[in-house]
Enzyme design. Structure first.
Site: not given
Ligand code: SAH
Length: 511
Positions: A178, A40, A62
């Site tokens: 998000m 991803d 994406k």
């Molecule tokens: N499966 C992922 C979430 C995917 S949705 C998980 O468990 O973390 C994507 C969202 O995850 C982003 O919009 C943000 O809100 C959060 N996110 C992912 N990586 C991040 C990071 N390094 N710092 C802050 N938010 C993060």
């Protein structure tokens, strides 16, 4: 069993939020096994280095605004590779089952009767909590935790978020995923629904990466904070009484080298350890390798003759050891070098030799050519010695001159070749415009090649604008000779020494 093999196997693996070392051991094992990795956008690409060399790595990310890779396409790709009998890793940011559509992929595999396993990952909320110092629970104040997404499936007729109910919850940590684009509206809704506008909150952008930023404030202030600081995804918003702890518990952003952008010049295949160390310190790495190494094939008779012709083998780099051993591959007639004594230039080289069960007869007390020369000369009668130095094509230093002068026979055996990199103009310009804080040189040869590749004048002016660190005095001298004004040099002549020195320099600067 037969059927299972012909169908391949899929691991849906959580990659964690950014720091590549937050991958689980089980995830690492899967990565090592993989024939194909589909990864991803939010997956740290350094993690792909953990995979097998021959593994195919495919980006299926994406973008937040455009849907480059629709979910159906991703599913189709997973299926295609699985049906080819491959071991597939579907590497997903954070945890696969937290807002990651991992469930859809798993159900799809179930429907197609493809065997799979799901390996959890550190979800962004947990990563942000630990690295920004915002515990999600705290015995006296917070007793429940809620993860919610501010971005629901756009085809839903109405939101399924129970903001009314959430707004009324007390003693709760709310983690919003998000929420970058509609933070304002979600905060409004929560306040309208009765949440205290003064609730203590935080936004953590790019959690667990060198770009992490944590902002704390009252709930009502968050949209303004996000606007003012031009915050962009990925970020999580944490509404929690525990956000106050960030001031004291934010260990990550307080590391002395946190966020520093560091250029490295080592060959990539020798940089793993350095990359790991810099990542651990929270540094952003700009790799600019100036050379790569390649084994030189030695004819077996040459190897077998060593015991007859020489009394000493001298190894002056770990690379030399590795490439020499790669040449001693004949399992049946493997020479054991019992009659030859072995010298190493320093502890690291000796450690590498020990890995191959070589007994090392001599290591100088300090890692530099002077110590080697002084101590070697005192201990052994060199007038009679027949010495072979195992080396790379470039190595030439005072040790060679000394051995040539004082030994009965001195020969060298080149076991690897140094190949200068040839980056494009664009790549060089990218480096020159990358605005780094510092650069690390780990050998004089990297200095020579850096100047040749970048061009004398440009290299000098680039280096005089940033901090320049060298692994020891020889490298430092090479830099000073090229006109670099200030070069910090490590006393320990090791990577650990360079990192410690960098910390010292930046800590002093802070004060
Ligand atoms: N499966 C992922 C979430 C995917 S949705 C998980 O468990 O973390 C994507 C969202 O995850 C982003 O919009 C943000 O809100 C959060 N996110 C992912 N990586 C991040 C990071 N390094 N710092 C802050 N938010 C993060």
């Amino acid at each position: 069993m037969q059927e299972k093999q012909s169908k391949g196997f899929v691991y849906i693996v959580g990659a964690g939020p950014g720091d590549p070392y937050l991958l689980t051991l089980k995830g690492l094992k899967a990565l090592r096994k993989a024939d194909v990795i589909l990864y991803d956008r939010l997956v740290n690409i350094h993690m792909l280095d953990f995979a097998n060399e021959n593994c195919e790595k495919i980006f299926v990310g994406k973008e937040p605004t455009k849907n480059r890779f629709p979910q159906e396409e991703i599913n189709k790709l997973i299926l295609k590779y699985a049906l080819e009998g491959k071991t597939v890793v579907r590497l997903k940011g954070g945890d696969p089952y937290v807002f990651g559509r991992g469930s859809e992929e798993a159900l799809f595999l179930f429907e197609h009767k493809i065997p799979f396993e799901v390996i959890p990952g550190v979800t962004a909320g947990l990563g942000a909590s630990a690295y920004a110092g915002i515990p999600l629970t705290h015995r006296s104040t917070v007793t429940q935790v809620l993860f919610l997404t501010a971005h629901e499936d756009p085809t839903k007729p109405e939101s399924q978020l129970e903001l009314q109910a959430i707004a009324k919850m007390r003693n709760t940590t709310v983690v919003i995923y998000m929420g970058a684009s509609n933070l304002g509206s979600i905060v409004d809704e929560l306040i309208k629904s009765g949440m205290n506008p003064n609730s203590i909150s935080a936004i953590v952008e790019n959690a667990t990466t060198p770009k992490q930023k944590t902002f704390t404030g009252k709930l009502k202030e968050l949209p303004k904070i996000a606007r003012k600081n031009n915050l962009k995804p990925p970020l999580v918003t944490i509404i929690s009484p525990c956000a106050v702890f960030s001031k004291n518990l934010n260990w990550f952003e307080n590391k002395p080298l946190f966020g520093k952008k560091i250029v490295t010049t080592r060959a990539i295949d020798q940089s793993r350890k350095l990359f790991a160390m810099l990542t651990e310190e929270g540094c952003e790495i700009v790799p600019f390798p100036v050379f790569s190494t390649k084994m030189i094939e030695i004819e077996p008779p040459v190897i077998y003759d060593i015991e007859q012709k020489f009394d000493w083998m001298i190894f002056t780099s770990s690379n030399g050891v590795r490439y020499f051993m790669a040449n001693v591959k004949d399992e049946i007639f493997k020479p054991n070098f019992q009659k030859v004594k072995i010298a190493a230039i320093g502890e690291k080289t000796a450690e590498e030799l020990a890995k191959y069960n070589f007994y090392v007869n001599f290591v100088p007390s300090a890692y530099n050519s002077d110590a080697f020369i002084e101590e070697f000369r005192k201990l052994y009668n060199l007038k009679k010695a027949r010495v072979l130095r195992i080396k790379g094509t470039f190595e030439n230093d005072p040790i060679s001159d000394f051995l040539k002068r004082e030994c009965r026979i001195y020969s060298t055996l080149d076991v690897y070749e140094i190949i200068k990199e040839n980056p494009s103009k664009e790549e060089i310009n990218e480096l020159l415009n990358s605005n780094p804080d510092a650069i690390i040189f780990t050998a004089s040869i990297t200095v020579k090649y850096f100047f040749e590749i970048v061009g004398e004048r440009k290299a000098k002016s680039f280096l005089n604008k940033i901090k320049v660190f060298s692994i020891g005095p020889m490298t430092q001298n090479a830099l000073l000779k090229k006109g670099v004004k200030k070069v910090y040099s490590s006393y320990l002549h090791t990577l650990e020494g360079v990192i410690e020195l960098m910390k010292e320099v930046y800590e002093k600067e802070e004060k």
